[in-house]
Design a protein around this motif. Structure first.
Motif, PDB file in Angstrom:
ATOM      1  N   ILE A  19       0.838  -1.204   0.000  1.00  0.00           N
ATOM      2  CA  ILE A  19       0.000   0.000   0.000  1.00  0.00           C
ATOM      3  C   ILE A  19       0.871   1.252   0.000  1.00  0.00           C
ATOM      4  O   ILE A  19       0.552   2.250  -0.650  1.00  0.00           O
ATOM      5  CB  ILE A  19      -0.960  -0.005   1.210  1.00  0.00           C
ATOM      6  CG1 ILE A  19      -2.032  -1.083   1.017  1.00  0.00           C
ATOM      7  CG2 ILE A  19      -1.610   1.355   1.402  1.00  0.00           C
ATOM      8  CD1 ILE A  19      -2.871  -1.337   2.253  1.00  0.00           C
ATOM      9  N   GLY A  20       1.966   1.200   0.737  1.00  0.00           N
ATOM     10  CA  GLY A  20       2.868   2.343   0.775  1.00  0.00           C
ATOM     11  C   GLY A  20       3.468   2.666  -0.575  1.00  0.00           C
ATOM     12  O   GLY A  20       3.883   3.800  -0.830  1.00  0.00           O
ATOM     13  N   ALA A  49      -5.626  -9.672   8.385  1.00  0.00           N
ATOM     14  CA  ALA A  49      -4.673  -8.584   8.162  1.00  0.00           C
ATOM     15  C   ALA A  49      -5.377  -7.365   7.587  1.00  0.00           C
ATOM     16  O   ALA A  49      -5.092  -6.220   7.969  1.00  0.00           O
ATOM     17  CB  ALA A  49      -3.566  -9.046   7.217  1.00  0.00           C
ATOM     18  N   LEU A  50      -6.324  -7.598   6.697  1.00  0.00           N
ATOM     19  CA  LEU A  50      -7.086  -6.493   6.106  1.00  0.00           C
ATOM     20  C   LEU A  50      -7.903  -5.754   7.162  1.00  0.00           C
ATOM     21  O   LEU A  50      -8.010  -4.528   7.135  1.00  0.00           O
ATOM     22  CB  LEU A  50      -7.998  -7.016   5.000  1.00  0.00           C
ATOM     23  CG  LEU A  50      -7.292  -7.507   3.731  1.00  0.00           C
ATOM     24  CD1 LEU A  50      -8.291  -8.199   2.803  1.00  0.00           C
ATOM     25  CD2 LEU A  50      -6.601  -6.352   3.005  1.00  0.00           C
ATOM     26  N   LEU A  51      -8.477  -6.502   8.094  1.00  0.00           N
ATOM     27  CA  LEU A  51      -9.249  -5.876   9.173  1.00  0.00           C
ATOM     28  C   LEU A  51      -8.346  -4.999  10.039  1.00  0.00           C
ATOM     29  O   LEU A  51      -8.750  -3.905  10.474  1.00  0.00           O
ATOM     30  CB  LEU A  51      -9.932  -6.946  10.027  1.00  0.00           C
ATOM     31  CG  LEU A  51     -11.109  -7.668   9.368  1.00  0.00           C
ATOM     32  CD1 LEU A  51     -11.540  -8.865  10.209  1.00  0.00           C
ATOM     33  CD2 LEU A  51     -12.283  -6.713   9.164  1.00  0.00           C
ATOM     34  N   ARG A  52      -7.135  -5.465  10.293  1.00  0.00           N
ATOM     35  CA  ARG A  52      -6.174  -4.665  11.071  1.00  0.00           C
ATOM     36  C   ARG A  52      -5.850  -3.366  10.350  1.00  0.00           C
ATOM     37  O   ARG A  52      -5.844  -2.278  10.950  1.00  0.00           O
ATOM     38  CB  ARG A  52      -4.886  -5.458  11.308  1.00  0.00           C
ATOM     39  CG  ARG A  52      -4.984  -6.566  12.324  1.00  0.00           C
ATOM     40  CD  ARG A  52      -3.714  -7.392  12.368  1.00  0.00           C
ATOM     41  NE  ARG A  52      -2.555  -6.614  12.801  1.00  0.00           N
ATOM     42  CZ  ARG A  52      -1.314  -7.104  12.806  1.00  0.00           C
ATOM     43  NH1 ARG A  52      -1.068  -8.341  12.371  1.00  0.00           N
ATOM     44  NH2 ARG A  52      -0.319  -6.355  13.235  1.00  0.00           N
ATOM     45  N   LEU A  53      -5.616  -3.476   9.058  1.00  0.00           N
ATOM     46  CA  LEU A  53      -5.254  -2.294   8.286  1.00  0.00           C
ATOM     47  C   LEU A  53      -6.432  -1.334   8.122  1.00  0.00           C
ATOM     48  O   LEU A  53      -6.245  -0.120   8.072  1.00  0.00           O
ATOM     49  CB  LEU A  53      -4.715  -2.715   6.913  1.00  0.00           C
ATOM     50  CG  LEU A  53      -3.336  -3.379   6.971  1.00  0.00           C
ATOM     51  CD1 LEU A  53      -3.023  -4.096   5.667  1.00  0.00           C
ATOM     52  CD2 LEU A  53      -2.263  -2.344   7.285  1.00  0.00           C
ATOM     53  N   GLY A  57      -6.890   2.726   9.240  1.00  0.00           N
ATOM     54  CA  GLY A  57      -7.258   3.760   8.281  1.00  0.00           C
ATOM     55  C   GLY A  57      -6.540   3.705   6.951  1.00  0.00           C
ATOM     56  O   GLY A  57      -6.619   4.646   6.161  1.00  0.00           O
ATOM     57  N   LEU A  58      -5.844   2.608   6.671  1.00  0.00           N
ATOM     58  CA  LEU A  58      -5.078   2.525   5.426  1.00  0.00           C
ATOM     59  C   LEU A  58      -5.904   2.002   4.256  1.00  0.00           C
ATOM     60  O   LEU A  58      -5.482   2.129   3.100  1.00  0.00           O
ATOM     61  CB  LEU A  58      -3.846   1.641   5.624  1.00  0.00           C
ATOM     62  CG  LEU A  58      -2.761   2.223   6.530  1.00  0.00           C
ATOM     63  CD1 LEU A  58      -1.609   1.245   6.664  1.00  0.00           C
ATOM     64  CD2 LEU A  58      -2.264   3.557   6.006  1.00  0.00           C
ATOM     65  N   LEU A  59      -7.047   1.394   4.527  1.00  0.00           N
ATOM     66  CA  LEU A  59      -7.877   0.867   3.456  1.00  0.00           C
ATOM     67  C   LEU A  59      -9.322   0.767   3.930  1.00  0.00           C
ATOM     68  O   LEU A  59      -9.621   0.947   5.110  1.00  0.00           O
ATOM     69  CB  LEU A  59      -7.357  -0.497   2.983  1.00  0.00           C
ATOM     70  CG  LEU A  59      -7.141  -1.593   4.047  1.00  0.00           C
ATOM     71  CD1 LEU A  59      -8.443  -2.286   4.403  1.00  0.00           C
ATOM     72  CD2 LEU A  59      -6.137  -2.615   3.536  1.00  0.00           C
ATOM     73  N   GLN A  60     -10.198   0.466   2.974  1.00  0.00           N
ATOM     74  CA  GLN A  60     -11.616   0.300   3.283  1.00  0.00           C
ATOM     75  C   GLN A  60     -12.091  -1.025   2.681  1.00  0.00           C
ATOM     76  O   GLN A  60     -11.878  -1.274   1.491  1.00  0.00           O
ATOM     77  CB  GLN A  60     -12.430   1.451   2.681  1.00  0.00           C
ATOM     78  CG  GLN A  60     -12.023   2.822   3.178  1.00  0.00           C
ATOM     79  CD  GLN A  60     -12.568   3.937   2.304  1.00  0.00           C
ATOM     80  OE1 GLN A  60     -13.354   3.711   1.395  1.00  0.00           O
ATOM     81  NE2 GLN A  60     -12.129   5.167   2.568  1.00  0.00           N
ATOM     82  N   ILE A  61     -12.703  -1.859   3.497  1.00  0.00           N
ATOM     83  CA  ILE A  61     -13.255  -3.115   3.007  1.00  0.00           C
ATOM     84  C   ILE A  61     -14.651  -2.835   2.460  1.00  0.00           C
ATOM     85  O   ILE A  61     -15.521  -2.361   3.185  1.00  0.00           O
ATOM     86  CB  ILE A  61     -13.310  -4.173   4.125  1.00  0.00           C
ATOM     87  CG1 ILE A  61     -11.888  -4.482   4.613  1.00  0.00           C
ATOM     88  CG2 ILE A  61     -14.001  -5.442   3.630  1.00  0.00           C
ATOM     89  CD1 ILE A  61     -11.839  -5.440   5.783  1.00  0.00           C
ATOM     90  N   ASP A 152      -2.667   7.674  10.531  1.00  0.00           N
ATOM     91  CA  ASP A 152      -2.976   6.810   9.400  1.00  0.00           C
ATOM     92  C   ASP A 152      -2.445   7.382   8.085  1.00  0.00           C
ATOM     93  O   ASP A 152      -1.853   6.670   7.277  1.00  0.00           O
ATOM     94  CB  ASP A 152      -4.494   6.610   9.289  1.00  0.00           C
ATOM     95  CG  ASP A 152      -5.087   6.061  10.571  1.00  0.00           C
ATOM     96  OD1 ASP A 152      -4.345   5.373  11.299  1.00  0.00           O
ATOM     97  OD2 ASP A 152      -6.257   6.332  10.838  1.00  0.00           O
ATOM     98  N   ARG A 153      -2.662   8.667   7.873  1.00  0.00           N
ATOM     99  CA  ARG A 153      -2.170   9.296   6.653  1.00  0.00           C
ATOM    100  C   ARG A 153      -0.649   9.334   6.641  1.00  0.00           C
ATOM    101  O   ARG A 153      -0.018   9.142   5.607  1.00  0.00           O
ATOM    102  CB  ARG A 153      -2.733  10.713   6.534  1.00  0.00           C
ATOM    103  CG  ARG A 153      -4.248  10.772   6.446  1.00  0.00           C
ATOM    104  CD  ARG A 153      -4.716  12.217   6.383  1.00  0.00           C
ATOM    105  NE  ARG A 153      -6.159  12.341   6.353  1.00  0.00           N
ATOM    106  CZ  ARG A 153      -6.917  12.422   7.424  1.00  0.00           C
ATOM    107  NH1 ARG A 153      -6.362  12.374   8.617  1.00  0.00           N
ATOM    108  NH2 ARG A 153      -8.224  12.551   7.329  1.00  0.00           N
TER     109      ARG A 153
END
Length: 218
Positions: A19-20, A49-53, A57-61, A152-153
């Motif tokens: 993501i970075g 892992a996606l739930l953690r991220l 605030g790094l992604l949206q499910i 997060d940003r």
């Protein structure tokens, strides 16, 4: 550590680094299947892992669509860096002079960064800890909480800054050490100037146009 935890950690670190390296402009969709294949794990640890991220605030499910990594606009970059400059300049001047215990903590964090120079995720984790330590040491819990809201940003921006310019990590280490020197010399002006130089150079890197891509394969 269990196999499940280990697989989740592998997926988490891969995702965070990936993501970075994504372009700031324009959102990106990912799927659990793609990440599982890339990391060699099953979809269950990837989902965790996606739930953690998402909590970071790094992604949206997005149900039935996948995972959306939102864009970061130029205006957002400018706004976050301006906010950082205001809070951190106030904090670094307030903690001057500094106790030996606090200076030792900053030295330790820089040493951690240096040890993680080939690991962007760990490097940025230590970077965040360095700046957070200064803000917290200033003793204003309201500003400290506000600063954490920028986290997060900052994580994604920090990963990009380290990834986009050759030897950027080494430059960060040099700039962090200059801040410590100002604090050790009990010079608010010197510490503030060193911090301003550091944030200014970071912003200059973030303003660079996206070129190519960068990810965990590097």
């Amino acid at each position: 550590m269990s196999r499940k935890d280990s697989a989740q950690d592998v997926a988490y670190r891969w995702l965070k680094q990936h993501i970075g390296g994504l372009p700031r402009h324009g959102g990106t969709f990912l799927t659990e299947a793609e990440v599982a294949e890339a990391t060699g794990t099953s979809r269950t640890p990837v989902r965790e892992a996606l739930l953690r991220l998402e909590s970071e605030g790094l992604l949206q499910i997005v149900p039935k669509k996948g995972v959306f990594v939102p864009p970061i606009s130029d205006a957002q970059v400018e706004a976050v860096m301006q906010a950082r400059a205001l809070v951190e300049d106030w904090a670094v001047r307030r903690v001057t002079p500094s106790s030996e215990e606090f200076l030792a903590e900053l030295e330790r964090l820089v040493a951690e960064q240096e040890a993680a120079i080939e690991d962007p995720v760990a490097f940025i984790d230590a970077d965040r800890a360095f700046h957070r330590a200064i803000v917290r040491q200033a003793g204003n819990p309201v500003l400290a909480e506000f600063y954490e809201s920028l986290r997060d940003r900052q994580v994604r921006m920090g990963l990009r800054a380290v990834a986009k310019v050759k030897n950027r990590a080494e430059t960060v280490l040099t700039e962090h050490r200059a801040i410590i020197v100002g604090l050790r010399d009990s010079s608010p002006a010197e510490a503030g100037e060193a911090l301003a130089t550091h944030l200014s150079s970071t912003l200059a890197v973030l303003r660079l146009p996206d070129v190519g891509s960068w990810g965990p394969e590097r």
